[in-house]
Design a protein around this motif. Sequence first.
Motif, mmCIF file in Angstrom:
data_model
loop_
_atom_site.group_PDB
_atom_site.id
_atom_site.type_symbol
_atom_site.label_atom_id
_atom_site.label_comp_id
_atom_site.label_asym_id
_atom_site.label_seq_id
_atom_site.Cartn_x
_atom_site.Cartn_y
_atom_site.Cartn_z
ATOM 1 N N TYR A 79 6.712 -6.450 12.093
ATOM 2 C CA TYR A 79 6.429 -6.652 13.507
ATOM 3 C C TYR A 79 5.147 -5.898 13.822
ATOM 4 O O TYR A 79 5.181 -4.701 14.084
ATOM 5 N N GLY A 80 4.042 -6.571 13.728
ATOM 6 C CA GLY A 80 2.760 -5.905 13.956
ATOM 7 C C GLY A 80 2.533 -4.832 12.913
ATOM 8 O O GLY A 80 2.337 -5.118 11.745
ATOM 9 N N ARG A 81 2.604 -3.572 13.366
ATOM 10 C CA ARG A 81 2.393 -2.460 12.439
ATOM 11 C C ARG A 81 3.713 -1.757 12.077
ATOM 12 O O ARG A 81 3.713 -0.644 11.587
ATOM 13 N N GLN A 82 4.853 -2.422 12.326
ATOM 14 C CA GLN A 82 6.154 -1.845 12.009
ATOM 15 C C GLN A 82 6.853 -2.714 10.954
ATOM 16 O O GLN A 82 6.860 -3.933 11.054
ATOM 17 N N VAL A 83 7.419 -2.054 9.951
ATOM 18 C CA VAL A 83 8.119 -2.749 8.869
ATOM 19 C C VAL A 83 9.597 -2.365 8.913
ATOM 20 O O VAL A 83 9.933 -1.184 9.007
ATOM 21 N N GLU A 166 1.376 3.623 4.458
ATOM 22 C CA GLU A 166 0.307 4.346 5.165
ATOM 23 C C GLU A 166 -1.045 4.070 4.520
ATOM 24 O O GLU A 166 -2.049 3.920 5.201
ATOM 25 N N ALA A 167 -1.063 3.973 3.208
ATOM 26 C CA ALA A 167 -2.317 3.651 2.499
ATOM 27 C C ALA A 167 -2.810 2.257 2.870
ATOM 28 O O ALA A 167 -4.001 1.996 2.868
ATOM 29 N N ALA A 168 -1.856 1.364 3.209
ATOM 30 C CA ALA A 168 -2.225 0.000 3.611
ATOM 31 C C ALA A 168 -2.541 -0.078 5.104
ATOM 32 O O ALA A 168 -2.862 -1.156 5.603
ATOM 33 N N GLY A 169 -2.430 1.050 5.823
ATOM 34 C CA GLY A 169 -2.769 1.075 7.228
ATOM 35 C C GLY A 169 -1.591 0.828 8.158
ATOM 36 O O GLY A 169 -1.777 0.600 9.351
ATOM 37 N N ILE A 170 -0.378 0.857 7.650
ATOM 38 C CA ILE A 170 0.824 0.673 8.486
ATOM 39 C C ILE A 170 1.491 2.049 8.603
ATOM 40 O O ILE A 170 1.996 2.591 7.645
ATOM 41 N N ALA A 171 1.481 2.587 9.858
ATOM 42 C CA ALA A 171 1.957 3.960 10.048
ATOM 43 C C ALA A 171 3.444 4.033 10.384
ATOM 44 O O ALA A 171 4.083 5.050 10.167
ATOM 45 N N ASP A 172 4.023 2.989 10.958
ATOM 46 C CA ASP A 172 5.448 3.037 11.387
ATOM 47 C C ASP A 172 6.323 2.427 10.306
ATOM 48 O O ASP A 172 6.320 1.242 10.088
#
Length: 172
Positions: A79-83, A166-172
């Motif tokens: 969901y956007g930046r949340q997995v 986080e390395a891929a740019g997804i913080a959540d």
Amino acid sequence: LQAEAPASFLVTGTVTMTAEVTIRRTESVWPTFFGWVRRVNPDFPGVDQATATATVRAPGRVSYGFDVRRLGADSIEVYGRQVTVALPPLRVHSVEPDLAQLEVKTGTTGWMQLVTSEAEATARRDALAGLSDALRRQAEQHLADATQPRVHTARALEALLTPPLEAAGIAD
């Protein structure tokens, strides 16, 4: 090295528990007078001669987790930046009784106490054979009833996935 095989099981937690198994072996006497009854009806009771009892108790360590091959594309939602990852059910991975702390108690009861040491040895052997199964049953019940194994699994998966996400740019 005897054998090696690939595995895909992610261990996410362990639990230490103690199991106890008791086996009773009763020997019966068949009076000659009733011998013919036994041939006709094998369930006809004899006279209990003696009972050999063996109780074994030991702590053990059980590991649990899940098979990562059961994770598929349908288990992961972005969901956007949340997995979000839906995990397969937890299973017991290994059961390891601590035989160094094994306690064994044997004995005989009965009016004649003619149980042989072989009967006690058989009861002891059967009780030892059931120890791992008893630990496994307790662990499976723990996984079904307790919340903590799911908490440990969520934290283990978070620790595993956070750095690459986080390395891929997804913080959540």
